[in-house]
Design an enzyme around this catalytic site. Structure first.
Site, mmCIF file in Angstrom:
data_model
loop_
_atom_site.group_PDB
_atom_site.id
_atom_site.type_symbol
_atom_site.label_atom_id
_atom_site.label_comp_id
_atom_site.label_asym_id
_atom_site.label_seq_id
_atom_site.Cartn_x
_atom_site.Cartn_y
_atom_site.Cartn_z
ATOM 1 N N ASP A 142 -46.373 -14.974 -43.274
ATOM 2 C CA ASP A 142 -45.256 -14.036 -43.145
ATOM 3 C C ASP A 142 -45.469 -13.217 -41.879
ATOM 4 O OD1 ASP A 142 -43.238 -12.770 -45.596
ATOM 5 O OD2 ASP A 142 -43.503 -11.577 -43.771
ATOM 6 N N ASN A 169 -35.789 -14.260 -46.004
ATOM 7 C CA ASN A 169 -34.598 -13.614 -46.540
ATOM 8 C C ASN A 169 -33.326 -14.101 -45.844
ATOM 9 O OD1 ASN A 169 -36.369 -12.293 -44.768
ATOM 10 N ND2 ASN A 169 -35.123 -10.462 -44.732
ATOM 11 N N THR A 170 -32.248 -14.136 -46.613
ATOM 12 C CA THR A 170 -30.949 -14.587 -46.089
ATOM 13 C C THR A 170 -29.895 -13.563 -46.514
ATOM 14 O OG1 THR A 170 -30.750 -15.923 -48.098
ATOM 15 C CG2 THR A 170 -31.471 -17.060 -46.115
ATOM 16 N N GLU A 203 -34.387 -22.021 -55.532
ATOM 17 C CA GLU A 203 -35.226 -21.422 -56.568
ATOM 18 C C GLU A 203 -34.357 -20.687 -57.584
ATOM 19 O OE1 GLU A 203 -38.509 -21.827 -57.259
ATOM 20 O OE2 GLU A 203 -37.668 -20.842 -59.011
ATOM 21 N N ASN A 225 -25.707 -18.769 -59.656
ATOM 22 C CA ASN A 225 -25.692 -17.303 -59.630
ATOM 23 C C ASN A 225 -24.290 -16.755 -59.878
ATOM 24 O OD1 ASN A 225 -28.380 -16.901 -59.360
ATOM 25 N ND2 ASN A 225 -28.357 -16.281 -57.219
ATOM 26 N N PHE A 242 -21.916 -18.105 -61.676
ATOM 27 C CA PHE A 242 -21.590 -18.247 -63.107
ATOM 28 C C PHE A 242 -22.303 -17.172 -63.942
ATOM 29 C CE2 PHE A 242 -19.569 -22.466 -64.367
ATOM 30 C CZ PHE A 242 -18.935 -22.638 -63.148
ATOM 31 N N CYS A 296 -29.522 -10.769 -55.178
ATOM 32 C CA CYS A 296 -28.839 -12.047 -54.948
ATOM 33 C C CYS A 296 -27.427 -12.201 -55.484
ATOM 34 C CB CYS A 296 -29.714 -13.173 -55.476
ATOM 35 S SG CYS A 296 -31.214 -13.323 -54.498
ATOM 36 N N LYS A 337 -24.796 -10.848 -53.005
ATOM 37 C CA LYS A 337 -24.936 -11.574 -51.732
ATOM 38 C C LYS A 337 -24.455 -13.022 -51.879
ATOM 39 C CE LYS A 337 -29.352 -13.137 -50.945
ATOM 40 N NZ LYS A 337 -29.367 -14.605 -50.858
HETATM 41 P P1 NAD Z 1 -37.986 -11.178 -49.493
HETATM 42 O O1 NAD Z 1 -37.265 -10.265 -48.561
HETATM 43 O O2 NAD Z 1 -38.764 -10.589 -50.629
HETATM 44 O O3 NAD Z 1 -39.001 -12.110 -48.665
HETATM 45 C C1 NAD Z 1 -38.680 -12.722 -47.467
HETATM 46 C C2 NAD Z 1 -39.903 -12.673 -46.555
HETATM 47 O O4 NAD Z 1 -39.647 -13.450 -45.380
HETATM 48 C C3 NAD Z 1 -40.255 -11.260 -46.070
HETATM 49 O O5 NAD Z 1 -41.573 -10.927 -46.458
HETATM 50 C C4 NAD Z 1 -40.114 -11.347 -44.533
HETATM 51 O O6 NAD Z 1 -41.072 -10.580 -43.839
HETATM 52 C C5 NAD Z 1 -40.324 -12.836 -44.292
HETATM 53 N N1 NAD Z 1 -39.759 -13.305 -43.031
HETATM 54 C C6 NAD Z 1 -38.539 -13.075 -42.498
HETATM 55 N N2 NAD Z 1 -38.425 -13.706 -41.299
HETATM 56 C C7 NAD Z 1 -39.597 -14.346 -41.076
HETATM 57 C C8 NAD Z 1 -40.083 -15.167 -40.028
HETATM 58 N N3 NAD Z 1 -39.330 -15.456 -38.957
HETATM 59 N N4 NAD Z 1 -41.339 -15.654 -40.121
HETATM 60 C C9 NAD Z 1 -42.121 -15.369 -41.191
HETATM 61 N N5 NAD Z 1 -41.709 -14.586 -42.226
HETATM 62 C C10 NAD Z 1 -40.459 -14.089 -42.167
HETATM 63 O O7 NAD Z 1 -36.898 -12.190 -50.042
HETATM 64 P P2 NAD Z 1 -36.912 -12.978 -51.435
HETATM 65 O O8 NAD Z 1 -36.387 -12.088 -52.517
HETATM 66 O O9 NAD Z 1 -38.214 -13.650 -51.611
HETATM 67 O O10 NAD Z 1 -35.771 -14.051 -51.157
HETATM 68 C C11 NAD Z 1 -35.988 -15.119 -50.255
HETATM 69 C C12 NAD Z 1 -34.876 -16.126 -50.441
HETATM 70 O O11 NAD Z 1 -34.925 -16.649 -51.771
HETATM 71 C C13 NAD Z 1 -33.475 -15.563 -50.265
HETATM 72 O O12 NAD Z 1 -32.661 -16.552 -49.674
HETATM 73 C C14 NAD Z 1 -33.017 -15.321 -51.686
HETATM 74 O O13 NAD Z 1 -31.611 -15.419 -51.806
HETATM 75 C C15 NAD Z 1 -33.680 -16.442 -52.434
HETATM 76 N N6 NAD Z 1 -33.953 -16.182 -53.861
HETATM 77 C C16 NAD Z 1 -34.446 -14.975 -54.262
HETATM 78 C C17 NAD Z 1 -34.754 -14.761 -55.610
HETATM 79 C C18 NAD Z 1 -35.314 -13.451 -56.106
HETATM 80 O O14 NAD Z 1 -35.454 -13.311 -57.305
HETATM 81 N N7 NAD Z 1 -35.648 -12.492 -55.266
HETATM 82 C C19 NAD Z 1 -34.604 -15.814 -56.517
HETATM 83 C C20 NAD Z 1 -34.119 -17.042 -56.057
HETATM 84 C C21 NAD Z 1 -33.802 -17.205 -54.721
HETATM 85 C C1 UGA Z 2 -30.916 -13.911 -60.862
HETATM 86 C C2 UGA Z 2 -30.808 -15.239 -61.619
HETATM 87 O O1 UGA Z 2 -30.949 -14.981 -63.027
HETATM 88 C C3 UGA Z 2 -31.888 -16.227 -61.161
HETATM 89 O O2 UGA Z 2 -31.698 -17.468 -61.807
HETATM 90 C C4 UGA Z 2 -31.789 -16.401 -59.651
HETATM 91 O O3 UGA Z 2 -32.807 -17.256 -59.181
HETATM 92 C C5 UGA Z 2 -31.910 -15.069 -58.974
HETATM 93 O O4 UGA Z 2 -30.868 -14.179 -59.468
HETATM 94 C C6 UGA Z 2 -31.735 -15.118 -57.491
HETATM 95 O O5 UGA Z 2 -31.154 -16.044 -56.961
HETATM 96 O O6 UGA Z 2 -32.176 -14.135 -56.885
HETATM 97 P P1 UGA Z 2 -32.441 -11.760 -61.077
HETATM 98 O O7 UGA Z 2 -31.430 -11.150 -60.174
HETATM 99 O O8 UGA Z 2 -33.873 -11.627 -60.741
HETATM 100 O O9 UGA Z 2 -32.158 -13.334 -61.218
HETATM 101 O O10 UGA Z 2 -32.270 -11.164 -62.542
HETATM 102 P P2 UGA Z 2 -31.231 -11.409 -63.731
HETATM 103 O O11 UGA Z 2 -32.001 -11.461 -64.985
HETATM 104 O O12 UGA Z 2 -30.298 -12.508 -63.468
HETATM 105 O O13 UGA Z 2 -30.411 -10.049 -63.745
HETATM 106 C C7 UGA Z 2 -29.523 -9.718 -62.703
HETATM 107 C C8 UGA Z 2 -28.774 -8.443 -63.076
HETATM 108 O O14 UGA Z 2 -27.864 -8.674 -64.147
HETATM 109 C C9 UGA Z 2 -29.690 -7.318 -63.537
HETATM 110 O O15 UGA Z 2 -29.232 -6.088 -63.014
HETATM 111 C C10 UGA Z 2 -29.547 -7.354 -65.042
HETATM 112 O O16 UGA Z 2 -29.832 -6.131 -65.658
HETATM 113 C C11 UGA Z 2 -28.083 -7.720 -65.170
HETATM 114 N N1 UGA Z 2 -27.736 -8.337 -66.478
HETATM 115 C C12 UGA Z 2 -28.318 -9.500 -66.860
HETATM 116 C C13 UGA Z 2 -26.771 -7.731 -67.276
HETATM 117 O O17 UGA Z 2 -26.221 -6.675 -66.921
HETATM 118 N N2 UGA Z 2 -26.441 -8.325 -68.468
HETATM 119 C C14 UGA Z 2 -27.008 -9.487 -68.889
HETATM 120 O O18 UGA Z 2 -26.643 -9.976 -69.987
HETATM 121 C C15 UGA Z 2 -27.964 -10.089 -68.061
#
Ligand code: NAD
Ligand code: UGA
Length: 465
Positions: free
Chosen positions: A43, A97-98, A167, A230, A232, A282, A285
Site C-alpha cells: 500500500d 479504493n474506487t 468481493e 449491492n 439489491f 459502498c 457509491k
Molecule cells: P480502503 O480505502 O479501505 O483501502 C484502499 C487502499 O488502497 C488504501 O489503503 C489506499 O492507501 C490504497 N491505495 C490507493 N491507491 C493506491 C496505489 N496507487 N498504490 C497502492 N495502494 C493504494 O478501501 P476498501 O474499503 O478496502 O475498498 C476497496 C475496494 O473494494 C473498493 O472498490 C470497494 O468498493 C470494494 N469493496 C469494499 C468492501 C468493504 O466492505 N469495505 C466490500 C467489498 C468491496
Molecule cells: C455491504 C454488503 O452487505 C457486502 O456484501 C458488500 O461486499 C459490501 O457492502 C461492499 O461492497 O462494500 P457492508 O456495507 O459492510 O456490506 O454492511 P451491510 O451489512 O450490508 O450493511 C450496510 C448498511 O445497511 C449498514 O448501515 C446496516 O446497518 C444497514 N442495514 C443492513 C439495515 O439498515 N438494515 C438491514 O436489514 C441490513
C-alpha cells in the site's frame, strides 16, 4: 518449480495492491488457508502498513487478528515496496479504493478510477513477465476492457490477463464471510488464455471453498453482478424503510410486517430490518455508479429506479431528525442529545457514510448539544465532525454520555446497548426523557415503563403525554 520456505514449497506468489478493509482481510485469509503461497500486501500508506505489522491492526474486524497472526511472517507480508511485489508475483490482486468522482464529467455519480489506472500503469512499468491482474475493487462494468487496453499496449513481450473477482464480504463479519462465502465469483475472457487465468484463480479459492460455491462467468457479468448485488441489498432496506414510515401512521408494526413478509420463502427474511438509514462506503457509491452506467447507455428509466433507493435512504435520515425535533417540543436548542453509536453498523469502527454523521450535523445545526458515544468508532467520529468545535462531546462511557441528556438516540445496533442499566440511565437524564431507537434494538415497553417516552422506528410511539 517453486522454492523452499521452511517446510512449504512456494508454488505461487501473490501480490495485493491496497491494504484496506478488503485487501487486508482477504489476503490474510488466503495466506492462512494456503501456506504454499507467498502473499505480499502492499500500500502507499506507510501508516496503514505499519499498523498491519503490529497487533494493533488498522481496521477492527472480529477474529481478524488471529487470522493475521497465523500467517504473518510465514507467508503473509505487509510492505510499501509496491514495485518489488509486482515484479516477483504471478498474480496481482488490486484492491484500491474506487470512490465516487467529485469533479468533472460524471461528478457525484461515476466511479473515480484514478487510483486504479495509476496501479495499472505501475504494474505495466514494473512487470518483466506475464501476469494475471485481478480486479478485487468494485468497478464499473467494462473496466477490465480499459485495463487490458492500458496493460497490453506495451512494447514488452509480456501479456496481462484481467480477471474480475469482486468481493462480497460485509464489514463486521469479514472473516466469516471470507472463510465461508455464499459464493466466490470469478469472471474472465472466454478465450484459451482467459480460461487458463480463470482456472488459476479458481485453484486459489478451491483450497478452502467448496467447488459448488465457486462461480465462473464472463468478465462483464462478474463486474456487473457486484454492483447489482449491492443495489439489491440496499433496495430491500429502502423498501422496508418506506414501510416503516407508513407503519408509524397506521398503527402497524414494521417488525411484524417484516416477519410476515420475510417468511415467504420467495422473499426471505434477511435485510429487512428498518433503520435510520443504510451507511457504509459502498451501497451509495455503487448505486450511484449503476445509475451513471444506466444513464450513459440511455436507460433513463432504469437509472431513475435505482436512484429512488438512495432518495428513500435520505428520506429516512431526514425523517429521523424531524421526529426528534418535533417530539421534543419543536426546539432542541441547548438540549443535550446522546447519540449511542457512530459506526455505520455494529462490530466495525468504520463510519463511512454512517447515518450518524448526517444526524449529528443536523442536530448541531439546530444548536443542540451532541454527546457521541461508540465502543470502537470515536476516533473516526472525531474526524467526521472535525468542522464542529462547539456543543459537541465524545464520550467512551454511554452512561456518561447520557448523564443530563434530554434524549438518547440509538444509531448503531451494538449488542452492549441492549444490556445497559437503562433504569440508571433514565435516572441520570433530564425529564421528560426521550428515547429514539433508530435500530429497533431495545425493549420499548420496558423502557416506557421506566418512564421514557419511546420512539421506535415503524411503530407508533409510547409516550406519557
Ligand atoms: P480502503 O480505502 O479501505 O483501502 C484502499 C487502499 O488502497 C488504501 O489503503 C489506499 O492507501 C490504497 N491505495 C490507493 N491507491 C493506491 C496505489 N496507487 N498504490 C497502492 N495502494 C493504494 O478501501 P476498501 O474499503 O478496502 O475498498 C476497496 C475496494 O473494494 C473498493 O472498490 C470497494 O468498493 C470494494 N469493496 C469494499 C468492501 C468493504 O466492505 N469495505 C466490500 C467489498 C468491496
Ligand atoms: C455491504 C454488503 O452487505 C457486502 O456484501 C458488500 O461486499 C459490501 O457492502 C461492499 O461492497 O462494500 P457492508 O456495507 O459492510 O456490506 O454492511 P451491510 O451489512 O450490508 O450493511 C450496510 C448498511 O445497511 C449498514 O448501515 C446496516 O446497518 C444497514 N442495514 C443492513 C439495515 O439498515 N438494515 C438491514 O436489514 C441490513
Amino acid at each position: 518449480m517453486g522454492s523452499s520456505r521452511g517446510e512449504f514449497m512456494i508454488s505461487k506468489r501473490i501480490a495485493c495492491i491496497g491494504a484496506g478493509y478488503v485487501g487486508g482481510p482477504t489476503m490474510a485469509v488466503i495466506a492462512m488457508k494456503c501456506p504454499q503461497y507467498k502473499v505480499n500486501v502492499v500500500d502507499v500508506s506507510e501508516a496503514r502498513i505499519k499498523a498491519w505489522q503490529t497487533d494493533n491492526l488498522p481496521i477492527f474486524e472480529p477474529g481478524l487478528l488471529d487470522v493475521v497472526r497465523a500467517a504473518r511472517g510465514r507467508n503473509l507480508f505487509f510492505s510499501t515496496e509496491i514495485s518489488a511485489a509486482i515484479r516477483e508475483s504471478e498474480v496481482i490482486f488490486v484492491s484500491v479504493n474506487t470512490p465516487t468522482k467529485t469533479f468533472g464529467e460524471g461528478a457525484g455519480k461515476a466511479a473515480d478510477l484514478q487510483y486504479w489506472e495509476k496501479v495499472a500503469r505501475e504494474i505495466l512499468r514494473e512487470s518483466g513477465s506475464s501476469k494475471i491482474v485481478v480486479e478485487k475493487s468494485t468497478l464499473p462494468v467494462k473496466t477490465a476492457q480499459t485495463m487490458e487496453n492500458i496493460l497490453n499496449a506495451n512494447g514488452k513481450k509480456v501479456h496481462f490477463e484481467v480477471i474480475s473477482n469482486p468481493e462480497f464480504l460485509a464489514e463486521g463479519t469479514a472473516v466469516k464471510d471470507l472463510l465461508e462465502p455464499d459464493r466466490v465469483l470469478i469472471g474472465s475472457r472466454e478465450t484459451p488464455q482467459g480460461f487458463a487465468a480463470r482456472q488459476e484463480i479458481v485453484d486459489i479459492y478451491a483450497n478452502w471453498v467448496p467447488k459448488d460455491r465457486i462461480l465462473t462467468s464472463n468478465v462483464w457479468s462478474a463486474e456487473l453482478s457486484k454492483l447489482v448485488a449491492n443495489a439489491f441489498l440496499a433496495q430491500r432496506i429502502s423498501s422496508i424503510n418506506s414501510i416503516s414510515a407508513l407503519c408509524e401512521k397506521t398503527d402497524a408494526s414494521v417488525q411484524e410486517v417484516a416477519r410476515a413478509v420475510g417468511m415467504d420463502s420467495r422473499i426471505g427474511s434477511r435485510f429487512l430490518n428498518a433503520s435510520v438509514g443504510f451507511g457504509g462506503s459502498c451501497f451509495k457509491k455503487d448505486i450511484l455508479n449503476l445509475v451513471y452506467i444506466c444513464e450513459s447507455y440511455g436507460l433513463q428509466e432504469a437509472a431513475r429506479y435505482w436512484e429512488s433507493v438512495l432518495a428513500m435512504n435520505e428520506f429516512q435520515e431526514t425523517r429521523f431528525v424531524r421526529t426528534i425535533i418535533r417530539e421534543m417540543f419543536n426546539t432542541i436548542v441547548g438540549k443535550r442529545i446522546a447519540l449511542f453509536g457512530f459506526a455505520f453498523k455494529a462490530d466495525t469502527s468504520d463510519t463511512r457514510e454512517s447515518p450518524s454523521i448526517y444526524v449529528a450535523r443536523k442536530l448541531l445545526e439546530e444548536r443542540a448539544f451532541v454527546a457521541v458515544t461508540d465502543p470502537k468508532a470515536l476516533d473516526n467520529a472525531r474526524i467526521d465532525l472535525a468542522g464542529y468545535k462547539e456543543n459537541l462531546d465524545f464520550v467512551e462511557d454511554p452512561y456518561e454520555a447520557a448523564k443530563g441528556a434530554h434524549a438518547v438516540a440509538i444509531m448503531t445496533e451494538w449488542a452492549m446497548y441492549r444490556s445497559l442499566d437503562w433504569e440508571n440511565i433514565y435516572r441520570s437524564m433530564e425529564k421528560p426523557a426521550f428515547l429514539f431507537d433508530g435500530r429497533n434494538v431495545l425493549n420499548h415497553e420496558q423502557l416506557y415503563n421506566l418512564g421514557f417516552n419511546v420512539y421506535p422506528l415503524g411503530r407508533p410511539p409510547l409516550k406519557h403525554f
